[in-house]
Design a protein around this motif. Structure first.
Motif, short mmCIF file in Angstrom:
data_model
loop_
_atom_site.label_atom_id
_atom_site.label_comp_id
_atom_site.label_asym_id
_atom_site.label_seq_id
_atom_site.Cartn_x
_atom_site.Cartn_y
_atom_site.Cartn_z
N VAL A 82 23.49 -1.71 -20.97
CA VAL A 82 23.78 -1.79 -22.40
C VAL A 82 23.36 -0.48 -23.06
N LYS A 83 24.25 0.06 -23.89
CA LYS A 83 23.97 1.32 -24.58
C LYS A 83 24.29 1.17 -26.06
N THR A 84 23.38 1.61 -26.91
CA THR A 84 23.63 1.65 -28.35
C THR A 84 22.88 2.84 -28.93
N GLY A 85 23.64 3.78 -29.49
CA GLY A 85 23.02 5.01 -29.98
C GLY A 85 22.39 5.79 -28.85
N HIS A 86 21.13 6.20 -29.02
CA HIS A 86 20.43 6.93 -27.96
C HIS A 86 19.59 6.00 -27.10
N LEU A 87 19.69 4.69 -27.32
CA LEU A 87 18.95 3.72 -26.53
C LEU A 87 19.84 3.11 -25.45
N SER A 88 19.27 2.85 -24.30
CA SER A 88 20.00 2.17 -23.22
C SER A 88 19.02 1.39 -22.37
N GLN A 89 19.46 0.21 -21.95
CA GLN A 89 18.65 -0.65 -21.10
C GLN A 89 19.58 -1.36 -20.12
N ASN A 90 19.01 -1.90 -19.05
CA ASN A 90 19.83 -2.64 -18.09
C ASN A 90 19.03 -3.76 -17.45
N THR A 91 19.75 -4.67 -16.85
CA THR A 91 19.17 -5.73 -16.05
C THR A 91 20.09 -5.97 -14.86
N THR A 92 19.56 -6.56 -13.81
CA THR A 92 20.36 -6.80 -12.61
C THR A 92 20.43 -8.29 -12.30
N ALA A 93 21.50 -8.65 -11.61
CA ALA A 93 21.70 -10.02 -11.13
C ALA A 93 22.13 -9.94 -9.67
N GLU A 100 27.33 -0.40 -28.85
CA GLU A 100 28.33 0.59 -28.44
C GLU A 100 29.02 0.23 -27.13
N GLN A 101 28.25 -0.15 -26.11
CA GLN A 101 28.88 -0.38 -24.80
C GLN A 101 28.06 -1.35 -23.96
N VAL A 102 28.77 -2.25 -23.29
CA VAL A 102 28.16 -3.13 -22.29
C VAL A 102 29.00 -3.01 -21.02
N GLN A 122 33.09 -0.47 -10.99
CA GLN A 122 33.22 -1.01 -12.34
C GLN A 122 33.80 -2.43 -12.26
N VAL A 123 33.01 -3.39 -12.73
CA VAL A 123 33.44 -4.79 -12.70
C VAL A 123 34.07 -5.19 -14.03
N LEU A 124 33.41 -4.86 -15.13
CA LEU A 124 33.93 -5.21 -16.46
C LEU A 124 33.26 -4.32 -17.50
N LEU A 125 34.03 -3.97 -18.54
CA LEU A 125 33.53 -3.06 -19.57
C LEU A 125 33.90 -3.59 -20.95
N LEU A 126 32.88 -3.60 -21.83
CA LEU A 126 33.11 -3.90 -23.24
C LEU A 126 32.68 -2.68 -24.04
N GLN A 127 33.60 -2.13 -24.82
CA GLN A 127 33.34 -0.89 -25.54
C GLN A 127 33.73 -1.05 -27.00
N ARG A 128 32.76 -0.83 -27.89
CA ARG A 128 32.99 -0.97 -29.33
C ARG A 128 33.60 -2.33 -29.66
N ASN A 129 33.00 -3.36 -29.07
CA ASN A 129 33.36 -4.76 -29.32
C ASN A 129 34.75 -5.12 -28.81
#
Length: 407
Positions: free
Chosen positions: A235-246, A168-170, A182-189
């Motif tokens: 990263v978000k997809t459905g009701h799941l979401s996770q992240n990582t840092t750099a 769904e979203q990165v 906000q640096v960059l957004l990818l939404q629905r591909n």
């Protein structure tokens, strides 16, 4: 034969008048690592005497859990379910035989059968875990180091039960120092370039060929001092979401940028030195040579500096325009010089050509530094730099006017 038929009908009537074990209305979808309740219940409580409940994984014929003799029997569990599968023991007397399965794994997907026995009756229901949803986001454990002006890659890899094109979203954001940019957004591909903060617009992007592989790493071009910090890939997809840092750290000047700043400073310094010599000596022998050096030397230095700056940062139009001005300036000065000599203004020592050359270079190089520095320094460093530049320029002008006053 009639006797057997009678017995069959009698047994059928007994079973039909007995309890009915119920389960879920449909297959279950469970998130990886979460907990799930496998429903199994009856509408009316059953006597606990001789009550026996067995949960079996039917597709691999594995014993999941057992309730017998008024207590659960974890010792009878298959090892993979030990400590993860539990009855609601206080609810069994109310007819709730559901099973709680914790820390769901990918291999838990399958069919589960709940069998309920009493002294005279038996019934069962089937529960299916149809899909295990999972979302894993990983990056790089080590900080990324770079020189100002270099291109860097901040890693973000996604593993999920759905294909990368259906995520769904990165979102990439800069999250340190009380910032949430906000640096960059990818939404629905689809990449949303207009959502990027203006400080990052046209400098960031994804590796489009790698997106189908789950690689959502960020490409950051022409790094600046202000880019240093912590970046989060969410990263978000459905009701799941996770992240990582750099982490992007240690942004120092590259050799190219150091050369550019050295040329700019040298241009100002040579203009000051030649202006002082020109104003103090003013003899007919050295004046023409000093005039030529004053026209050419600082201009050539600034031309090379701007040319290198354009190469390192890609500002083609600005580089061509400024470089052309520096090349044309000596020609314009030589063409204007004969007319200035016939003017009465040029003879006044306060309007001396050397003074105006230095003032011109001080103002012009200050403008150039103000353009270059925001790309190379953060706001605090730029403030300190600008104060030092203003103070030193004022001090140099005072020295120059004092020398002219003593003539």
């Amino acid at each position: 034969m009639r006797l057997l038929a009678f017995i069959f009908v009698a047994v059928t009537l007994v079973v039909s008048d007995g309890f009915l074990v119920k389960g879920p209305s449909g297959p279950l979808v469970v998130a990886l690592g979460s907990s799930v309740v496998l429903p199994c219940y009856v509408d009316e409580p059953l006597p606990l005497k001789a009550l026996k409940i067995i949960w079996i994984r039917t597709d691999i014929n594995t014993l999941v859990h057992v309730y017998q003799d008024y207590e659960s029997r974890p010792d009878a569990q298959y090892q993979d379910y030990h400590g993860r599968a539990h009855f609601f023991t206080d609810q069994i007397k109310h007819g709730n035989f559901s099973l709680r399965l914790e820390n769901v794994r990918a291999e838990d997907k399958g069919f589960y059968r709940c069998k309920v026995y009493t002294e005279q009756e038996f019934d069962e229901t089937l529960v299916q875990i149809k899909e295990i949803e999972y979302l894993s986001v990983s990056g790089s454990a080590d900080p990324v180091s770079a020189f100002v002006g270099e291109d860097v890659t901040l890693n973000c890899y996604v593993h999920s039960h759905i294909t990368p094109e259906h995520i769904e979203q990165v979102s990439w954001r800069k999250t340190d120092e009380d910032e949430n940019i906000q640096v960059l957004l990818l939404q629905r591909n689809k990449i949303q370039p207009d959502s990027s903060d203006e400080r990052y617009r046209d400098r960031v992007g994804f590796f489009t060929d790698e997106l189908p592989k789950g690689n959502f790493s960020l490409s950051l071009k022409r790094t600046r001092h202000g880019d240093k910090g912590v970046y989060m890939c969410h990263v978000k997809t459905g009701h799941l979401s996770q992240n990582t840092t750099a982490v992007l750290e240690r942004l120092g000047f590259s050799v190219l940028h150091t050369t550019i700043l050295a040329l700019c400073i040298s241009a100002s310094g040579s203009a000051l030195l030649l202006s002082l010599i020109y104003c103090i000596l003013q003899d007919n022998v050295t004046a023409p040579y000093l005039n030529i050096c004053l026209n050419f030397l600082p201009n050539i230095m600034m031309f090379v500096a701007l040319l290198l700056w354009g190469i390192s940062n890609g500002f083609l139009h600005e580089t061509v325009a400024c470089s052309a001005l520096f090349l044309l300036r000596p020609i314009m000065l030589f063409r204007a010089r004969p007319h200035l000599k016939r003017s009465c203004v040029i003879n006044h020592k306060w309007m001396n050509y050397g003074v105006w050359s230095f003032i011109e270079y001080s103002v012009f190089t200050a403008v150039v530094y103000s353009v270059i520095s925001p790309y190379s320094l953060d706001s605090q460093q730029f403030t300190i730099y600008f104060k030092c530049l203003t103070t030193s320029s004022t001090f140099i002008l005072l020295i120059l006017f004092a020398c002219l006053k003593l003539q």
